[in-house]
Scaffold this active site. Structure first.
Site, PDB file in Angstrom:
ATOM      1  N   SER A 104      10.810  -0.267   2.125  1.00  0.00           N
ATOM      2  CA  SER A 104      10.972  -1.637   1.486  1.00  0.00           C
ATOM      3  C   SER A 104      12.021  -1.698   0.248  1.00  0.00           C
ATOM      4  O   SER A 104      12.369  -2.803  -0.188  1.00  0.00           O
ATOM      5  CB  SER A 104       9.391  -2.228   1.299  1.00  0.00           C
ATOM      6  OG  SER A 104       9.167  -1.582   0.279  1.00  0.00           O
TER       7      SER A 104
ATOM      8  N   HIS B 204       8.704  -4.103   8.199  1.00  0.00           N
ATOM      9  CA  HIS B 204       9.910  -4.746   7.712  1.00  0.00           C
ATOM     10  C   HIS B 204      11.119  -4.837   8.667  1.00  0.00           C
ATOM     11  O   HIS B 204      12.309  -4.671   8.660  1.00  0.00           O
ATOM     12  CB  HIS B 204      10.357  -3.970   6.483  1.00  0.00           C
ATOM     13  CG  HIS B 204       9.735  -4.309   5.382  1.00  0.00           C
ATOM     14  ND1 HIS B 204       9.959  -5.418   4.734  1.00  0.00           N
ATOM     15  CD2 HIS B 204       8.779  -3.561   4.383  1.00  0.00           C
ATOM     16  CE1 HIS B 204       9.270  -5.700   3.453  1.00  0.00           C
ATOM     17  NE2 HIS B 204       8.425  -4.690   3.377  1.00  0.00           N
TER      18      HIS B 204
ATOM     19  N   LYS C  78       4.846 -10.710   7.919  1.00  0.00           N
ATOM     20  CA  LYS C  78       6.354 -10.615   7.412  1.00  0.00           C
ATOM     21  C   LYS C  78       7.128 -11.818   8.289  1.00  0.00           C
ATOM     22  O   LYS C  78       6.792 -12.909   8.120  1.00  0.00           O
ATOM     23  CB  LYS C  78       6.783  -9.313   7.022  1.00  0.00           C
ATOM     24  CG  LYS C  78       6.057  -8.581   6.090  1.00  0.00           C
ATOM     25  CD  LYS C  78       6.620  -7.423   5.711  1.00  0.00           C
ATOM     26  CE  LYS C  78       5.858  -6.843   4.378  1.00  0.00           C
ATOM     27  NZ  LYS C  78       4.943  -5.855   4.523  1.00  0.00           N
TER      28      LYS C  78
END
Ligand SMILES: *Cc1c(COP(=O)(O)O)cnc(C)c1O
Length: 399
Positions: free
Chosen positions: A182, A210, A241
């Site tokens: 990240s 991610h 997310k």
């Protein structure tokens, strides 16, 4: 009794403040989105994990409302007593289908998925081999497990080979890695990791938090991107997310392994079921991803415009195509101060992004991290680039 303890905490908090490490929370005065309201001002948000802009997508909100009306609010139960609804089963099937695995199991968060995946699968006769920069939840999950731990330097395949060679006496081995890291948005070298794992007879676990929903040609994540979907054994990921951004996590993999987790994984057995409205809304997110290519296209376009725009302005930006875009200040010796001043001035210009410096990142590696979203318009991106130009020149970061 608390008196002295409270004093100690107060002193420790003062130390954190003096070191500039105290994390202030910015308070949003409206919903998450490409534009947010903070301190009475509307700013363009470049630091959410809302990659596909689905956190406030009307279709997702409508699905949540429909599900709320039909299924009420909470379940007041863990899954195995009376907390499994047809929605939970539907969502698990849909997630497994999306990720291309036999089955999937839901958790309250990916933090819990990682907390509950290693301990039931690997014992003291096994070994876990893990990238040094893996997410805190992988690190904690490994701590809860009796397997021996081998840590390789970030993305260093020679060091991974060393760990595999040194752990050959283990009965079972698992390589665990973030799919995307990240801080820099760099992708794990999954092809090489799978090659090495195969050579040394180890399983592979990827935490694709991610990546799920937007990395790879159809958003299936890093295994799709590297063409190794059939060589990655276990995927953990988050619903918090790109997939709508509310909460929830999951582990996806082979049938027996997932069935075993349902029997043994403690954050699954001893923590509450996801609210039905989260299941209903996430099913809608997965439907959108199957049928509507627009969010993926918009994200790719915005990422490219931002990254190339910043490079054209003369900023120090790595090559890549992940929506995490770190702007470095490696050519300046006052990098931490620059990152801090520039991000503060950007906010005054209506652009919200976050500066990271030591000790969150290594000394000399201070950066401002931008995250592109499908929710951004061309005008949002243009405003960001214009603000970076003005503020960057003001502080001598660019000429
Ligand atoms: C965000 C993140 C998590 C935690 O996900 P939650 O669902 O918010 O608990 C776990 N792993 C990685 C790599 C992440 O980026």
């Amino acid at each position: 009794m608390y008196g002295k303890f409270g004093e100690l905490l107060g002193r420790e908090l003062d130390i954190i403040r003096e070191q500039g490490l105290f994390k202030e929370e910015r308070i949003l005065e409206g919903p998450q989105g490409a534009e947010i309201t903070v301190g009475g001002a509307t700013v363009v948000n470049f630091c959410a994990n809302n990659y596909l802009g689905l956190a406030s997508d009307p279709r997702v909100v409508a699905a949540a409302k429909r599900t709320l009306d039909e299924w009420a609010f909470g379940l007041s139960s863990v899954r195995f007593i009376c907390g499994t609804t047809v929605l939970h089963k539907e969502l698990e099937a849909a997630v497994a289908d999306f990720l291309g695995t036999e089955d999937a199991i839901l958790y309250a968060a990916c933090f819990d998925a990682n907390g509950g995946v290693f301990e039931p699968l690997l014992d003291q006769d096994s070994a876990i081999i893990t990238d040094k920069l893996n997410h805190a939840s992988i690190i904690d999950g490994i701590r809860l497990c009796k397997a021996r731990r081998f840590i390789y330097e970030h993305a260093d395949m020679a060091d991974l080979r060393r760990c595999l060679a040194e752990s050959q006496d283990a009965q079972f081995r698992m390589v665990a890695t973030d799919g995307v890291f990240s801080m820099d948005g760099d992708l794990a070298k999954l092809s090489e990791i799978c090659d090495l794992a195969e050579e040394y007879d180890a399983m592979v676990l990827v935490d694709d938090s991610h990546a799920t929903g937007f990395v790879g040609a159809t958003g299936r994540g890093t295994p799709e991107r590297f063409g190794v979907s059939d060589r990655v054994d276990v995927i953990t990921t988050t619903l918090g997310k790109a997939l709508g951004g509310a909460l929830g996590g999951c582990t996806a993999g082979p049938r027996e392994l997932i069935t075993w987790l349902r029997q043994k994984s403690r954050p699954y057995l001893f923590s509450n079921s996801l609210p039905p409205l989260v299941c209903g809304a996430t099913l809608e997110v997965l439907r959108i991803l199957r049928e509507d290519p627009e969010p993926l296209k918009a994200l790719a376009r915005n990422q490219l415009r931002l990254r190339s725009g910043l490079r054209d302005l003369g900023f120090d930006v790595d090559e890549g195509d992940h929506p995490i875009i770190p702007v470095h200040f490696r050519r300046h010796d006052n990098d931490a101060l620059l990152a801090q001043k520039i991000s503060a001035d950007l906010l005054a210009e209506g652009i919200y992004c976050i500066g990271f410096s030591f000790p969150v990142v290594q000394r000399g590696q201070a950066r401002i991290r931008l995250q592109a979203s499908a929710g951004h318009t061309d005008e949002h991106v243009d405003r960001c680039l214009a603000a970076f130009a003005t503020v960057g020149r003001r502080h001598g970061a660019i000429t």
